[in-house]
Design an enzyme around this catalytic site. Sequence first.
Site, PDB file in Angstrom:
ATOM      1  N   HIS A   1       1.691   2.113  -3.455  1.00  0.00           N
ATOM      2  CA  HIS A   1       0.673   2.903  -4.146  1.00  0.00           C
ATOM      3  C   HIS A   1       0.799   4.384  -3.775  1.00  0.00           C
ATOM      4  O   HIS A   1       0.685   5.270  -4.629  1.00  0.00           O
ATOM      5  CB  HIS A   1      -0.725   2.404  -3.772  1.00  0.00           C
TER       6      HIS A   1
ATOM      7  N   GLU B   1       0.825  -1.206   0.000  1.00  0.00           N
ATOM      8  CA  GLU B   1       0.000   0.000   0.000  1.00  0.00           C
ATOM      9  C   GLU B   1       0.868   1.268   0.000  1.00  0.00           C
ATOM     10  O   GLU B   1       0.521   2.282  -0.620  1.00  0.00           O
ATOM     11  CB  GLU B   1      -0.948   0.006   1.196  1.00  0.00           C
TER      12      GLU B   1
END
Length: 386
Positions: free
Chosen positions: A189, A186
Amino acid sequence: MKIKNLINLTKLAALSLGLFIVSCTAENFETIPDSSSNDLVEKYFMGDLIKVEDLGDGSYRLDDMLFAPGQLSDNNESHVEKPVPGESIAKLGLAGGIRKWPNNTVIYVLDNSLTSNQIRVTDESMAEWTSKTNVKFKERTNENYYVTIKNDGRNCNCGRANLGVNGNRGSITIGTRTSPVVMIHEIGHTLGYVHEQTRSDRDQFVIINFDNIQAGAESQFRRNDRAQLIGAFDIKSTMMYGSYTFSKNGQPTIVEKSTGQPYPRRRAELSAGDIAGTNQVYPGNGGGDGGGGNTDSCEGVDEWVAGQQYNVGDRVTYRGFLYERDFTRWNRILECDATPSGDICEGVAAYSRGTNYSPGAKVTYRGFLYELQSNFRWSNQGQCGN
């Protein structure tokens, strides 16, 4: 990554890194297509048409990737594959695409909803990035651009994150059982990376078994032929889906082309490709003490050449200024040979959506100083901190 409610996602390009595996025979991630009743809409993302879920607040979702207002459009006319340094922006609030974190530093806020275990996982995951790349993390003090890390509320090993810098609206949401494997992904991202398995060259290295993919998840495996590639395809990347991700029958959805077999499940660590790619996208000369020291200078930097292919993280000089290539544009860093006079953003208010600005007005926006020109287009005046 365990994503319980999941929809169509896509990939983009660039330095993508790997992710999850669905079946009980592999990594224990939830990857179940989204059962939301919300209608999917078609939008363009960096020139590529994708299907996303409208979250009703101006943002959209595609699997574990969250798109902020302005990152998607109804046509692909705004996407420029080879931007020119110094190009102005019509509206800051609609400055689409993925944006890097200035000064190689992710500014973050830990929400009060986080459990002690979630904070521990976050710290460990950040340490993996900082110990091996030029990326740094700083807890927010008064910065007007940051990412909020918060509890998803679900009892799962799952997560979702915005792509790149998104003002004060960026977020990473994680489940109560989220592991470092998922959190490291994550953070990828947040740094601006999409999924490795959607690279334009992926078919040279892997086979996508669409017959084994769960209904509604097919778009997670679509290929993006327009995305910018950074480094070689990396099956060990933290942004790479696992061999069983989105499997509907316990059979692999992705296998290695050379062997026809599933590949080893991912570990809670960055691959050699992740490290090399990140240090290209976030070079040491832009990260303060992050590998090489603060050497922001035009010395030894080549002049921009029209038509030449540049990668994220590349630097050029153009009309007396130093620029660094972002995912979708060039960011002006500083004026060549200018005498340092402190932070150029000091005392300048943050951009406020809905405010009527007059030509000559200056604002800060996502770590950069902008000035409104007489044609009512915003011009990047340089990176804050310089």
